[in-house]
Design an enzyme around this catalytic site. Structure first.
Site, PDB file in Angstrom:
ATOM      1  N   GLY A  34      -2.743  -4.551  -3.466  1.00  0.00           N
ATOM      2  CA  GLY A  34      -1.529  -5.119  -2.878  1.00  0.00           C
ATOM      3  C   GLY A  34      -1.758  -6.482  -2.246  1.00  0.00           C
ATOM      4  CG  HIS A  56      -1.875  -1.125   1.290  1.00  0.00           C
ATOM      5  ND1 HIS A  56      -1.489  -2.428   1.516  1.00  0.00           N
ATOM      6  CD2 HIS A  56      -3.235  -1.141   1.148  1.00  0.00           C
ATOM      7  CE1 HIS A  56      -2.572  -3.207   1.498  1.00  0.00           C
ATOM      8  NE2 HIS A  56      -3.634  -2.455   1.282  1.00  0.00           N
ATOM      9  CD  GLU A 107      -1.848   3.837  -3.905  1.00  0.00           C
ATOM     10  OE1 GLU A 107      -1.231   3.739  -2.844  1.00  0.00           O
ATOM     11  OE2 GLU A 107      -3.093   3.975  -3.961  1.00  0.00           O
ATOM     12  CG  ASP A 159       1.044   2.108   5.926  1.00  0.00           C
ATOM     13  OD1 ASP A 159       0.192   2.199   6.825  1.00  0.00           O
ATOM     14  OD2 ASP A 159       1.679   3.095   5.498  1.00  0.00           O
TER      15      ASP A 159
HETATM   16  C1  LIG Z   1      -1.646   4.634   4.558  1.00  0.00           C
HETATM   17  S1  LIG Z   1      -1.469   4.956   2.862  1.00  0.00           S
HETATM   18  C2  LIG Z   1       0.126   4.368   2.516  1.00  0.00           C
HETATM   19  C3  LIG Z   1       1.236   5.207   3.024  1.00  0.00           C
HETATM   20  C4  LIG Z   1       2.597   4.687   2.686  1.00  0.00           C
HETATM   21  N1  LIG Z   1       2.751   3.270   2.984  1.00  0.00           N
HETATM   22  C5  LIG Z   1       3.646   5.465   3.443  1.00  0.00           C
HETATM   23  O1  LIG Z   1       4.084   5.021   4.529  1.00  0.00           O
HETATM   24  O2  LIG Z   1       4.054   6.498   2.952  1.00  0.00           O
HETATM   25  C6  LIG Z   1      -2.451   3.677   2.129  1.00  0.00           C
HETATM   26  C7  LIG Z   1      -2.433   3.686   0.605  1.00  0.00           C
HETATM   27  O3  LIG Z   1      -3.005   2.446   0.164  1.00  0.00           O
HETATM   28  C8  LIG Z   1      -3.753   2.680  -1.019  1.00  0.00           C
HETATM   29  N2  LIG Z   1      -4.671   1.515  -1.119  1.00  0.00           N
HETATM   30  C9  LIG Z   1      -5.883   1.321  -0.569  1.00  0.00           C
HETATM   31  N3  LIG Z   1      -6.301   0.058  -0.757  1.00  0.00           N
HETATM   32  C10 LIG Z   1      -5.314  -0.577  -1.444  1.00  0.00           C
HETATM   33  C11 LIG Z   1      -5.128  -1.912  -1.901  1.00  0.00           C
HETATM   34  N4  LIG Z   1      -6.039  -2.857  -1.693  1.00  0.00           N
HETATM   35  N5  LIG Z   1      -3.977  -2.211  -2.562  1.00  0.00           N
HETATM   36  C12 LIG Z   1      -3.026  -1.270  -2.780  1.00  0.00           C
HETATM   37  N6  LIG Z   1      -3.147   0.014  -2.358  1.00  0.00           N
HETATM   38  C13 LIG Z   1      -4.267   0.355  -1.686  1.00  0.00           C
HETATM   39  C14 LIG Z   1      -4.392   4.022  -0.783  1.00  0.00           C
HETATM   40  O4  LIG Z   1      -4.722   4.630  -2.006  1.00  0.00           O
HETATM   41  C15 LIG Z   1      -3.258   4.773  -0.037  1.00  0.00           C
HETATM   42  O5  LIG Z   1      -2.450   5.463  -0.954  1.00  0.00           O
END
Ligand SMILES: C[S@@+](CC[C@H](N)C(=O)[O-])C[C@H]1O[C@@H](n2cnc3c(N)ncnc32)[C@H](O)[C@@H]1O
Length: 297
Positions: free
Chosen positions: A146, A41, A120, A166
Site C-alpha cells: 500500500g 492496508h 492488501e 492502518d
Molecule cells: C491492521 S490490518 C488492517 C485492518 C483493516 N484496515 C481494518 O480496519 O479492517 C493490516 C493489514 O495490512 C496487511 N499488510 C501488511 N503490510 C502491508 C503493506 N505494506 N501493504 C499492504 N498491506 C499490508 C496485512 O496483511 C494486514 O491484513
C-alpha cells in the site's frame, strides 16, 4: 507477514478507528459529488467472530460487544450511528457473529457513484478480499504494498475522499514508513482526509510520528492547526510489552464536527471499554510537544 487481524477484529482499537472512519465517510457522503476511499492496508474486509482466531482471542468481547450491549446516551447516538448501522446490518440475528473491517465499512457507507481502492499485500488475504468484492463494481482490489501504491493513487480523479493507513506494526520501523508515505501522499493531495492508525506501545516513536507530521504540515505545508486531530484511548495502563493497551488515530483534514463529537464520546467510551482503573483518553487538535496524556479517570 504474520499479522492476522482476525485475532483482534472488533477490539477497543477497532472500535475507535472504525467509528472515526464511519464519521468521516458519513461527512463525505453529505455532498452529492462522488468521493474515493483508498485503504492502503485493507485486511480481508470482514471477520467471522465465530471463527478459530476470534474464538482463541475474543478481544471483540471487550470491544464491540460491550458497545452493542450498552445503553447509549441520546446525545452520543448520532456519532455512533453510521458505525453501528454497519455492524448491526451484518448481524441480523440476536448474537454478534460478524465484524466489518475498514473495506466493509466503506463498501456499506459509500454510494453507487463513490469508488473504493483497497491494497492488501498478503497474498491469501488479497484473494479473499478480491472474491468478497468481485461483484461490486465500485471496489478495486490491488495485491500490492500500500505504501508503494499510494503515490500513484493520489489525488484521485474525484478530488474528494479519504486515505486510511492502518499497518500491522510488525516491523520496528513501521512508524517511519508511515511518516514517509504520509508526507509524499499529502504533498500530492493536501486536501484529502487522511486517517493514520498507530498503537500506543513505543510511545517515543508514536510521539515522533505525531509531532513530526504536525510540524511538517503546519510549518512547511501551511496547514491550519485545526485541520489536524488526534484521538487516543487506552483501556489499561500503557506498557511497551504485552497485549495492546492503547491506540488511536491522527486525522488530517477531519470533518468539522469530528472533534466536538469525539470530545463527548471519548469519556463515555473509555469508561465503557476500560479494563482497569488506568484507562484514559486524549483528544487534541494542534499536536505539539506539550500535548499531555490526560488520564480522565
Ligand atoms: C491492521 S490490518 C488492517 C485492518 C483493516 N484496515 C481494518 O480496519 O479492517 C493490516 C493489514 O495490512 C496487511 N499488510 C501488511 N503490510 C502491508 C503493506 N505494506 N501493504 C499492504 N498491506 C499490508 C496485512 O496483511 C494486514 O491484513
Amino acid at each position: 507477514m504474520n499479522y492476522r487481524h482476525a485475532f483482534h477484529a472488533g477490539n477497543f482499537a477497532d472500535v475507535l478507528k472504525h467509528l472515526v472512519l464511519a464519521q468521516c465517510l458519513e461527512h463525505l457522503g453529505d455532498k452529492p459529488k462522488p468521493y474515493r476511499v483508498i485503504d492502503t492496508h485493507a485486511g480481508v474486509g470482514a471477520y467471522d467472530l465465530t471463527g478459530d482466531e476470534a474464538r482463541r482471542s475474543p478481544e471483540w468481547m471487550h470491544g464491540i460487544d460491550r458497545l452493542l450491549k450498552a445503553d447509549i446516551p441520546q446525545d452520543l447516538r448520532e456519532s455512533l450511528d453510521p458505525y453501528l448501522h454497519v455492524v448491526r446490518a451484518m448481524n441480523s440475528g440476536e448474537s454478534l457473529t460478524s465484524y466489518p473491517g475498514s473495506p466493509e465499512i466503506a463498501a456499506r457507507l459509500a454510494r453507487a457513484e463513490d469508488r473504493i481502492h483497497l491494497c492488501e499485500l498478503h497474498k491469501d488475504d488479497s484473494v479473499t478480499l478480491d472474491k468478497r468484492y468481485a461483484r461490486d463494481a465500485r471496489v478495486k482490489v490491488q495485491a500490492m504494498d500500500g505504501y508503494r501504491a499510494l503515490p500513484g493513487l493520489v489525488p484521485p480523479r474525484e478530488k474528494r475522499g479519504l486515505v486510511m493507513i492502518d499497518p500491522p506494526f510488525e516491523h520496528r520501523d513501521e512508524m517511519a514508513f508511515m511518516a514517509q508515505a504520509a508526507k509524499s501522499a499529502l504533498e500530492r493531495w493536501p486536501t484529502g482526509t487522511f486517517i493514520f492508525w498507530r498503537p500506543l506501545k513505543d510511545l517515543w516513536a508514536q510521539e515522533r510520528f505525531d509531532v513530526g507530521l504536525a510540524e511538517w504540515l503546519i510549518a512547511d505545508q501551511g496547514l491550519e492547526g485545526e485541520k489536524l486531530l488526534r484521538a487516543d484511548m487506552w483501556v489499561r495502563e500503557l506498557k511497551e510489552d504485552g497485549p495492546l493497551a492503547g491506540a488511536g488515530v491522527v486525522v488530517v483534514n477531519p470533518p468539522f464536527k469530528l472533534e466536538e463529537r469525539l470530545l463527548k464520546l471519548l469519556p463515555w467510551l473509555t469508561e465503557l471499554l476500560a479494563q482497569d482503573e488506568d484507562a484514559g483518553w486524549r483528544l487534541d487538535g494542534c499536536i505539539n510537544d506539550d500535548s499531555l496524556m490526560v488520564d480522565e479517570f
